[in-house]
Write a protein that holds these residues in place. Structure first.
Motif, PDB file in Angstrom:
ATOM      1  N   ASP A  34       0.633  -1.293   0.031  1.00  0.00           N
ATOM      2  CA  ASP A  34       0.048   0.047   0.014  1.00  0.00           C
ATOM      3  C   ASP A  34       0.908   1.224  -0.033  1.00  0.00           C
ATOM      4  O   ASP A  34       0.400   2.320   0.460  1.00  0.00           O
ATOM      5  N   PHE A  35       2.033   1.267  -0.597  1.00  0.00           N
ATOM      6  CA  PHE A  35       3.058   2.379  -0.762  1.00  0.00           C
ATOM      7  C   PHE A  35       3.846   2.047  -1.869  1.00  0.00           C
ATOM      8  O   PHE A  35       3.952   0.980  -2.538  1.00  0.00           O
ATOM      9  N   ARG A  36       4.530   3.173  -2.443  1.00  0.00           N
ATOM     10  CA  ARG A  36       4.956   2.977  -3.498  1.00  0.00           C
ATOM     11  C   ARG A  36       6.241   2.701  -3.363  1.00  0.00           C
ATOM     12  O   ARG A  36       7.194   3.153  -2.470  1.00  0.00           O
ATOM     13  N   VAL A  37       6.891   1.647  -4.241  1.00  0.00           N
ATOM     14  CA  VAL A  37       8.141   1.100  -4.355  1.00  0.00           C
ATOM     15  C   VAL A  37       8.944   1.596  -5.525  1.00  0.00           C
ATOM     16  O   VAL A  37       8.300   1.694  -6.479  1.00  0.00           O
ATOM     17  N   ALA A  38      10.133   2.310  -5.275  1.00  0.00           N
ATOM     18  CA  ALA A  38      10.845   2.913  -6.397  1.00  0.00           C
ATOM     19  C   ALA A  38      11.237   2.062  -7.352  1.00  0.00           C
ATOM     20  O   ALA A  38      11.451   0.720  -7.180  1.00  0.00           O
ATOM     21  N   GLY A 342      15.887  12.903 -15.393  1.00  0.00           N
ATOM     22  CA  GLY A 342      16.190  13.905 -14.307  1.00  0.00           C
ATOM     23  C   GLY A 342      16.800  13.452 -13.053  1.00  0.00           C
ATOM     24  O   GLY A 342      16.837  11.968 -13.053  1.00  0.00           O
ATOM     25  N   LEU A 343      17.044  14.231 -12.210  1.00  0.00           N
ATOM     26  CA  LEU A 343      17.882  13.769 -10.947  1.00  0.00           C
ATOM     27  C   LEU A 343      16.728  13.840  -9.658  1.00  0.00           C
ATOM     28  O   LEU A 343      15.479  14.612  -9.713  1.00  0.00           O
ATOM     29  N   VAL A 344      16.746  12.967  -8.825  1.00  0.00           N
ATOM     30  CA  VAL A 344      16.030  12.628  -7.558  1.00  0.00           C
ATOM     31  C   VAL A 344      16.794  12.809  -6.476  1.00  0.00           C
ATOM     32  O   VAL A 344      17.889  12.454  -6.361  1.00  0.00           O
ATOM     33  N   LYS A 345      15.955  13.150  -5.233  1.00  0.00           N
ATOM     34  CA  LYS A 345      16.541  13.353  -4.103  1.00  0.00           C
ATOM     35  C   LYS A 345      16.418  11.974  -3.366  1.00  0.00           C
ATOM     36  O   LYS A 345      15.555  11.228  -3.559  1.00  0.00           O
ATOM     37  N   CYS A 346      17.321  11.905  -2.253  1.00  0.00           N
ATOM     38  CA  CYS A 346      17.417  10.787  -1.634  1.00  0.00           C
ATOM     39  C   CYS A 346      17.514  10.934  -0.077  1.00  0.00           C
ATOM     40  O   CYS A 346      18.260  11.890   0.470  1.00  0.00           O
ATOM     41  N   LEU A 370      13.143   7.772  -2.115  1.00  0.00           N
ATOM     42  CA  LEU A 370      13.375   8.882  -3.084  1.00  0.00           C
ATOM     43  C   LEU A 370      12.213   9.710  -3.262  1.00  0.00           C
ATOM     44  O   LEU A 370      11.241   9.504  -3.169  1.00  0.00           O
ATOM     45  N   SER A 371      12.586  10.964  -3.740  1.00  0.00           N
ATOM     46  CA  SER A 371      11.577  12.131  -3.795  1.00  0.00           C
ATOM     47  C   SER A 371      12.023  13.169  -4.927  1.00  0.00           C
ATOM     48  O   SER A 371      13.023  13.300  -5.101  1.00  0.00           O
ATOM     49  N   ASP A 383       1.940  11.223  -8.324  1.00  0.00           N
ATOM     50  CA  ASP A 383       1.946  11.285  -9.751  1.00  0.00           C
ATOM     51  C   ASP A 383       3.594  11.373 -10.398  1.00  0.00           C
ATOM     52  O   ASP A 383       3.791  11.852 -11.612  1.00  0.00           O
ATOM     53  N   PHE A 384       4.450  11.235  -9.503  1.00  0.00           N
ATOM     54  CA  PHE A 384       5.710  10.788  -9.983  1.00  0.00           C
ATOM     55  C   PHE A 384       6.211   9.522 -10.038  1.00  0.00           C
ATOM     56  O   PHE A 384       5.652   8.803  -9.316  1.00  0.00           O
TER      57      PHE A 384
END
Length: 396
Positions: A34-38, A342-346, A370-371, A383-384
């Motif tokens: 029930d959560f997003r796995v990257a 693009g680049l993603v924060k961690c 990751l965000s 939506d990302f």
């Protein structure tokens, strides 16, 4: 963060492969995720790994001080102190934002720490799933002070179940079947044989606790606590036979008081280049001149609720209960994970357990998030893609 490995991973990646990766999770644990796995794990270079470990050790030095309990007494809110507290926490989670220092080198900055368990079951499972579906490099590991996943599970079994029967140990939550982390409960049950039990289902007789399973009644001797007071306070009319503050004959694995003692309340006690300056709001005689570089956090909140990113003097002056707030220097996440667009924060969470007689905790594994949003967390990343929960593989 390691260019050659990231490039090879991204070139090998495909949406179809990612769907197969997720399908495997849904097959193994239907209806539980029930959560997003990257889409990717994080590959951490040795230099950053060493700085993270150095930062962790400096924090643990404070937590192991003889006077730490005295220093953290005010962290436990009135009416929420639980009897029979042990000498130290059973779990420790230390969260770092990945940033850059003034020389451009990668550097961890402490975001938060918790004397509370995290997704120990899911992280073990998801690491295996990444290895199954993706070409991961040799010489990297998600584990630390253990040599294998089996040793990892043995540590958890020793800590959580101990010498009792699994049926006499429960994972305590409120409505566990509705929790976003319920997949971790399912994996933990499979791993350790312990049931996730709702607080409303516990029966109390004197100082003894019981629960029922498959028509049989079991005496609860150990509680693996995953329940947070914050959630209980959102259900004011909840009726239960057992309250957390009752004096009962059980052994807490993750005593509730440590959730408060090791928390945002600890941050002003820490002095390290890896810890942004933090102040209890009621101790400040004057506010910093550069308030735009600070964030306001309520001491007693969970999952980022109540955090104010843009702070003014009027905001601070208007707070009546200043003793319940923390002013912390902002941390600037450096986008360091290269995605296809693009680049993603961690953010990296280091996950420890702490056996009762050990002088210091044992580092077992990690969790990463990751965000692309303003803050880490589901509500800021809707939506990302290439965001969500994942795991790090650290260079050895």
């Amino acid at each position: 963060m390691i260019q050659s490995i990231r490039q090879a991973y991204n070139q090998a990646f495909s949406p179809e492969q990612y769907r197969a990766f997720l399908d495997q999770i849904h097959h193994d644990y239907p209806g539980q995720l029930d959560f997003r796995v990257a889409e990717t794990p994080v590959f951490v270079p040795i230099a950053l790994k060493n700085r993270i470990l150095e930062a962790c050790e400096s924090i643990i030095d404070i937590l192991t001080r003889e006077d730490f309990k005295e220093l953290s007494e005010a962290a436990i809110p009135p009416g929420q102190r639980v009897p029979n507290e042990n000498d130290h926490t059973s779990f420790l989670a230390i969260d770092f934002a990945i940033c850059r220092d003034e020389t451009g080198e990668l550097m961890p900055q402490l975001i938060e720490l918790q004397g509370f368990p995290s997704l120990f079951g899911f992280q073990s499972y998801v690491s295996e799933n990444f290895r199954k579906f993706y070409p991961l490099p040799d010489g990297f590991s998600h584990l630390f002070d253990v040599d294998s996943d089996e040793t990892y599970r043995q540590h958890l079994r020793r800590l959580i179940v101990g010498l009792e029967q699994p049926e006499q140990t429960i994972l305590l939550e409120i409505f566990p079947e509705k929790q976003k982390t319920r997949i971790d409960f399912a994996i933990t049950q499979e791993m350790l044989g312990i049931e996730a039990v709702c607080l409303t289902k516990i029966q109390k007789e004197g100082r003894k606790l019981f629960y029922e399973k498959d028509g049989q009644r079991y005496h609860i001797k150990r509680i693996y606590n995953r329940l947070i007071f914050d959630e209980l306070e959102t259900i004011p009319d909840l009726i239960t036979d057992f309250r957390l503050t009752d004096d009962v004959d059980v052994e807490w694995i993750g005593h509730p008081n440590w959730f408060f003692r090791i928390s945002k309340h600890t941050l002003p006690l820490l002095d390290s280049p890896y810890v942004p300056a933090s102040y209890y709001l009621n101790t400040l005689e004057t506010y910093p001149d550069d308030l735009e570089n600070y964030v306001l956090k309520p001491l007693f909140s969970f999952a980022g609720s109540g955090v104010k990113l843009s702070v003014t003097r009027e905001d601070l002056d208007g707070i009546v209960d200043k003793e319940n707030y923390l002013l912390q220097r902002k941390v600037h996440y450096e986008p360091v994970i290269q995605s296809p667009d693009g680049l993603v924060k961690c953010e990296i969470r280091m996950l420890y357990i702490w056996h009762e007689k050990d002088p210091r905790p044992t580092l077992l594994t990690n969790l990463a998030r990751l965000s692309r949003g303003e803050m880490i967390g589901v509500r800021f990343n809707k939506d990302f893609d290439w965001v969500g929960g994942t795991i790090c593989f650290f260079e050895e």
